[in-house]
Design a protein around this motif. Structure first.
Motif, PDB file in Angstrom:
ATOM      1  N   GLY A   1       0.799  -1.195   0.000  1.00  0.00           N
ATOM      2  CA  GLY A   1       0.000   0.000   0.000  1.00  0.00           C
ATOM      3  C   GLY A   1       0.843   1.262   0.000  1.00  0.00           C
ATOM      4  N   THR A   2       0.371   2.278  -0.720  1.00  0.00           N
ATOM      5  CA  THR A   2       1.096   3.543  -0.809  1.00  0.00           C
ATOM      6  C   THR A   2       0.118   4.707  -0.730  1.00  0.00           C
ATOM      7  OG1 THR A   2       0.958   3.577  -3.235  1.00  0.00           O
ATOM      8  CG2 THR A   2       2.911   2.561  -2.261  1.00  0.00           C
ATOM      9  N   GLY A   3       0.663   5.894  -0.472  1.00  0.00           N
ATOM     10  CA  GLY A   3      -0.131   7.115  -0.536  1.00  0.00           C
ATOM     11  C   GLY A   3      -1.092   7.268   0.618  1.00  0.00           C
ATOM     12  N   GLN A   4      -2.160   7.993   0.353  1.00  0.00           N
ATOM     13  CA  GLN A   4      -3.164   8.324   1.357  1.00  0.00           C
ATOM     14  C   GLN A   4      -3.788   7.064   1.956  1.00  0.00           C
ATOM     15  OE1 GLN A   4      -4.495  11.493   2.436  1.00  0.00           O
ATOM     16  NE2 GLN A   4      -5.462  10.147   3.935  1.00  0.00           N
ATOM     17  N   ALA A   5      -3.817   6.992   3.294  1.00  0.00           N
ATOM     18  CA  ALA A   5      -4.501   5.891   3.965  1.00  0.00           C
ATOM     19  C   ALA A   5      -5.999   6.154   3.941  1.00  0.00           C
ATOM     20  CB  ALA A   5      -4.006   5.747   5.388  1.00  0.00           C
ATOM     21  N   LEU A   6      -6.736   5.300   3.265  1.00  0.00           N
ATOM     22  CA  LEU A   6      -8.180   5.449   3.127  1.00  0.00           C
ATOM     23  C   LEU A   6      -8.888   4.282   3.785  1.00  0.00           C
ATOM     24  CD1 LEU A   6      -8.240   6.525  -0.630  1.00  0.00           C
ATOM     25  CD2 LEU A   6      -8.465   8.029   1.368  1.00  0.00           C
ATOM     26  N   ALA A   7     -10.089   4.523   4.281  1.00  0.00           N
ATOM     27  CA  ALA A   7     -10.871   3.460   4.896  1.00  0.00           C
ATOM     28  C   ALA A   7     -11.690   2.700   3.862  1.00  0.00           C
ATOM     29  CB  ALA A   7     -11.783   4.043   5.975  1.00  0.00           C
ATOM     30  N   PHE A   8     -12.398   3.441   2.981  1.00  0.00           N
ATOM     31  CA  PHE A   8     -13.301   2.818   2.017  1.00  0.00           C
ATOM     32  C   PHE A   8     -13.093   3.414   0.636  1.00  0.00           C
ATOM     33  CE2 PHE A   8     -15.423   2.708   6.168  1.00  0.00           C
ATOM     34  CZ  PHE A   8     -15.570   1.334   6.319  1.00  0.00           C
ATOM     35  N   LEU A   9     -13.395   2.598  -0.385  1.00  0.00           N
ATOM     36  CA  LEU A   9     -13.247   2.990  -1.778  1.00  0.00           C
ATOM     37  C   LEU A   9     -14.533   2.690  -2.545  1.00  0.00           C
ATOM     38  CD1 LEU A   9      -9.791   1.286  -2.515  1.00  0.00           C
ATOM     39  CD2 LEU A   9     -10.160   3.750  -2.227  1.00  0.00           C
ATOM     40  N   SER A  10     -14.756   3.440  -3.633  1.00  0.00           N
ATOM     41  CA  SER A  10     -15.844   3.129  -4.558  1.00  0.00           C
ATOM     42  C   SER A  10     -15.460   3.660  -5.925  1.00  0.00           C
ATOM     43  CB  SER A  10     -17.155   3.764  -4.084  1.00  0.00           C
ATOM     44  OG  SER A  10     -18.250   3.307  -4.857  1.00  0.00           O
ATOM     45  N   TRP A  11     -15.695   2.840  -6.976  1.00  0.00           N
ATOM     46  CA  TRP A  11     -15.160   3.136  -8.312  1.00  0.00           C
ATOM     47  C   TRP A  11     -16.262   2.958  -9.349  1.00  0.00           C
ATOM     48  CZ3 TRP A  11      -9.749   0.738  -9.761  1.00  0.00           C
ATOM     49  CH2 TRP A  11      -9.171   1.502 -10.805  1.00  0.00           C
ATOM     50  N   PRO A  12     -17.157   3.930  -9.512  1.00  0.00           N
ATOM     51  CA  PRO A  12     -18.304   3.743 -10.417  1.00  0.00           C
ATOM     52  C   PRO A  12     -17.981   3.891 -11.889  1.00  0.00           C
ATOM     53  CG  PRO A  12     -18.387   5.915  -9.428  1.00  0.00           C
ATOM     54  CD  PRO A  12     -17.238   5.198  -8.777  1.00  0.00           C
ATOM     55  N   THR A  13     -17.044   4.793 -12.240  1.00  0.00           N
ATOM     56  CA  THR A  13     -16.652   5.001 -13.638  1.00  0.00           C
ATOM     57  C   THR A  13     -15.145   5.097 -13.718  1.00  0.00           C
ATOM     58  OG1 THR A  13     -16.773   7.431 -13.497  1.00  0.00           O
ATOM     59  CG2 THR A  13     -18.792   6.261 -14.117  1.00  0.00           C
ATOM     60  N   ALA A  14     -14.615   4.925 -14.919  1.00  0.00           N
ATOM     61  CA  ALA A  14     -13.161   4.858 -15.077  1.00  0.00           C
ATOM     62  C   ALA A  14     -12.450   6.085 -14.523  1.00  0.00           C
ATOM     63  CB  ALA A  14     -12.814   4.671 -16.554  1.00  0.00           C
ATOM     64  N   ASP A  15     -13.049   7.263 -14.675  1.00  0.00           N
ATOM     65  CA  ASP A  15     -12.401   8.495 -14.243  1.00  0.00           C
ATOM     66  C   ASP A  15     -12.966   9.032 -12.935  1.00  0.00           C
ATOM     67  OD1 ASP A  15     -14.862   9.218 -15.190  1.00  0.00           O
ATOM     68  OD2 ASP A  15     -14.138  10.893 -16.416  1.00  0.00           O
ATOM     69  N   ALA A  16     -13.650   8.202 -12.181  1.00  0.00           N
ATOM     70  CA  ALA A  16     -14.226   8.641 -10.907  1.00  0.00           C
ATOM     71  C   ALA A  16     -14.048   7.555  -9.853  1.00  0.00           C
ATOM     72  CB  ALA A  16     -15.694   9.005 -11.075  1.00  0.00           C
ATOM     73  N   LEU A  17     -12.902   7.554  -9.210  1.00  0.00           N
ATOM     74  CA  LEU A  17     -12.624   6.683  -8.076  1.00  0.00           C
ATOM     75  C   LEU A  17     -12.685   7.539  -6.820  1.00  0.00           C
ATOM     76  CD1 LEU A  17     -11.479   4.140  -6.610  1.00  0.00           C
ATOM     77  CD2 LEU A  17      -9.197   4.926  -7.309  1.00  0.00           C
ATOM     78  N   TYR A  18     -13.476   7.108  -5.843  1.00  0.00           N
ATOM     79  CA  TYR A  18     -13.618   7.852  -4.599  1.00  0.00           C
ATOM     80  C   TYR A  18     -13.068   7.047  -3.428  1.00  0.00           C
ATOM     81  CZ  TYR A  18     -16.618  11.356  -6.793  1.00  0.00           C
ATOM     82  OH  TYR A  18     -17.107  12.366  -7.587  1.00  0.00           O
ATOM     83  N   GLY A  19     -12.504   7.775  -2.455  1.00  0.00           N
ATOM     84  CA  GLY A  19     -12.056   7.179  -1.213  1.00  0.00           C
ATOM     85  C   GLY A  19     -12.329   8.121  -0.066  1.00  0.00           C
ATOM     86  N   VAL A  20     -12.590   7.564   1.113  1.00  0.00           N
ATOM     87  CA  VAL A  20     -12.819   8.388   2.294  1.00  0.00           C
ATOM     88  C   VAL A  20     -11.821   7.967   3.364  1.00  0.00           C
ATOM     89  CG1 VAL A  20     -14.626   6.846   3.219  1.00  0.00           C
ATOM     90  CG2 VAL A  20     -14.561   9.261   3.900  1.00  0.00           C
ATOM     91  N   ASP A  21     -11.192   8.954   4.015  1.00  0.00           N
ATOM     92  CA  ASP A  21     -10.197   8.638   5.034  1.00  0.00           C
ATOM     93  C   ASP A  21     -10.846   8.560   6.406  1.00  0.00           C
ATOM     94  OD1 ASP A  21     -10.368  11.253   6.105  1.00  0.00           O
ATOM     95  OD2 ASP A  21      -8.729  11.982   4.840  1.00  0.00           O
ATOM     96  N   LEU A  22     -10.043   8.286   7.432  1.00  0.00           N
ATOM     97  CA  LEU A  22     -10.583   8.045   8.765  1.00  0.00           C
ATOM     98  C   LEU A  22     -11.192   9.282   9.401  1.00  0.00           C
ATOM     99  CD1 LEU A  22      -7.814   5.711  10.209  1.00  0.00           C
ATOM    100  CD2 LEU A  22      -9.928   5.098   9.053  1.00  0.00           C
ATOM    101  N   ALA A  23     -10.856  10.459   8.893  1.00  0.00           N
ATOM    102  CA  ALA A  23     -11.423  11.699   9.415  1.00  0.00           C
ATOM    103  C   ALA A  23     -12.682  12.118   8.685  1.00  0.00           C
ATOM    104  CB  ALA A  23     -10.383  12.817   9.340  1.00  0.00           C
ATOM    105  N   GLY A  24     -13.097  11.357   7.682  1.00  0.00           N
ATOM    106  CA  GLY A  24     -14.281  11.684   6.912  1.00  0.00           C
ATOM    107  C   GLY A  24     -14.027  12.594   5.733  1.00  0.00           C
ATOM    108  N   ASN A  25     -12.756  12.787   5.371  1.00  0.00           N
ATOM    109  CA  ASN A  25     -12.442  13.585   4.191  1.00  0.00           C
ATOM    110  C   ASN A  25     -12.606  12.726   2.943  1.00  0.00           C
ATOM    111  OD1 ASN A  25     -11.563  15.904   5.742  1.00  0.00           O
ATOM    112  ND2 ASN A  25      -9.742  14.704   6.240  1.00  0.00           N
ATOM    113  N   LEU A  26     -13.347  13.249   1.964  1.00  0.00           N
ATOM    114  CA  LEU A  26     -13.585  12.520   0.727  1.00  0.00           C
ATOM    115  C   LEU A  26     -12.525  12.885  -0.300  1.00  0.00           C
ATOM    116  CD1 LEU A  26     -15.723  10.554  -0.521  1.00  0.00           C
ATOM    117  CD2 LEU A  26     -16.665  12.569  -1.661  1.00  0.00           C
ATOM    118  N   HIS A  27     -11.959  11.869  -0.947  1.00  0.00           N
ATOM    119  CA  HIS A  27     -10.906  12.060  -1.946  1.00  0.00           C
ATOM    120  C   HIS A  27     -11.376  11.503  -3.283  1.00  0.00           C
ATOM    121  CE1 HIS A  27      -7.872  12.959   1.248  1.00  0.00           C
ATOM    122  NE2 HIS A  27      -8.702  12.201   1.955  1.00  0.00           N
ATOM    123  N   HIS A  28     -10.947  12.135  -4.370  1.00  0.00           N
ATOM    124  CA  HIS A  28     -11.361  11.767  -5.720  1.00  0.00           C
ATOM    125  C   HIS A  28     -10.129  11.577  -6.593  1.00  0.00           C
ATOM    126  CE1 HIS A  28     -12.752  12.949  -9.899  1.00  0.00           C
ATOM    127  NE2 HIS A  28     -13.574  11.967  -9.604  1.00  0.00           N
TER     128      HIS A  28
END
Length: 293
Positions: free
Chosen positions: A206-233
């Motif tokens: 594993g590398t980069g931002q530590a995320l809790a959960f991921l979701s990948w609905p489209t090729a150019d839209a991968l989302y992740g949320v970290d332990l503080a509730g910050n949403l990353h795209h």
């Protein structure tokens, strides 16, 4: 990396305490209906999965106390039993996949394997691995089911929902599969997001931002949320990330991106929805006290 217990899948001690707390047996009871504004007596103490049913457009929330349907006006109703639904995903109209544990006192197997509902969560049938497997994360992509088996700490893949191919052992909390390439699988680990390019047979560290959960609905839209509730795209499959906003309510419990802009996140105090890629959020369902996990 090998895991021998449910706790071994945690990213940090904070995740062990806050995200996986609901893995224990449910000790509470609750009534059948409630308002999304917080009136009524429907107890929702922990959320494990989120989805939108194309059949009716309603939000479905997989919880420690059953599956809850939330209408557009905020009215919430339990649609079936009070079992603990862990891994959960909507794969088509009225068709859900799930996993988890039976309701207290039901006498069922502790681990229910892969479950399927074809009536929007009203009833469920075990398709495979009943009595042996507890999937904490389920993804449906490329006509296949990808499941993270928390009982054994490994990724498993099935093309027929009955027979399974065991892939890599990895200490993960969540997984995501590329919507374009069936062989690209991501996993959230304590060292960051771990990637596989061979269908999950091997993962890089594993590398980069530590995320809790991921979701990948489209090729150019991968989302992740970290332990503080910050949403990353990410628009490049996780090679780089941009923070888009912060979900209210503290540590996250579940994440589902319905499409490139519509994002659902459960946190400690409720289920929130965004229609602008995570810049703003609206509460769809409040959370009750965490007591009784």
């Amino acid at each position: 990396m090998k895991t021998r217990s449910r706790a071994a899948t945690a990213i940090t001690a904070a995740v062990l305490a806050a995200v996986l707390a609901a893995c224990s047996t449910n000790t509470g009871t609750s009534s059948d209906t409630a308002s999304g504004e917080g009136s009524g007596d429907l107890a929702v103490s922990h959320v494990h999965g989120l989805g939108i049913d194309p059949a009716d457009g309603r939000l479905y929330v997989a919880t420690h106390e059953g599956v809850i349907a939330v209408a557009a006006d905020g009215t919430a109703q339990r649609v079936g039993d009070t079992a603990d639904y862990m891994g959960f995903t909507v794969i088509g109209p009225k068709t859900f996949l799930g996993s988890g544990h039976p309701a207290e006192g039901s006498g069922g197997h502790g681990n229910r394997g892969l479950l399927q509902s074809t009536d929007s969560g009203k009833t469920w049938k075990t398709l495979s691995l009943g009595g042996t497997t507890d999937f904490h994360s389920l993804e449906y992509a490329h006509n296949s089911v990808y499941g993270y088996d928390s009982s054994r700490g490994l990724l498993r893949v099935s093309t027929d929902r009955t027979s399974w191919d065991d892939r890599a052992e990895v200490a993960a909390l969540d997984i995501a599969v590329s919507p374009e390439d069936r062989d690209v699988v991501l996993a959230t680990t304590e060292g960051g997001v771990a990637a596989s390019t061979d269908g999950g047979r091997k993962f890089r560290a594993g590398t980069g931002q530590a995320l809790a959960f991921l979701s990948w609905p489209t090729a150019d839209a991968l989302y992740g949320v970290d332990l503080a509730g910050n949403l990353h795209h990410s628009t490049d499959g996780g090679a780089s990330w941009k923070e888009t906003g912060t979900v209210p309510g503290g540590q996250p419990q579940a994440l589902t991106a319905v499409d490139a802009k519509r994002v659902l996140v459960a946190t400690q105090d409720g289920v929130y929805a965004s229609r602008d890629g995570g810049r703003t959020f609206t509460q769809r369902l409040p959370m009750s006290s965490a007591e009784g996990h």
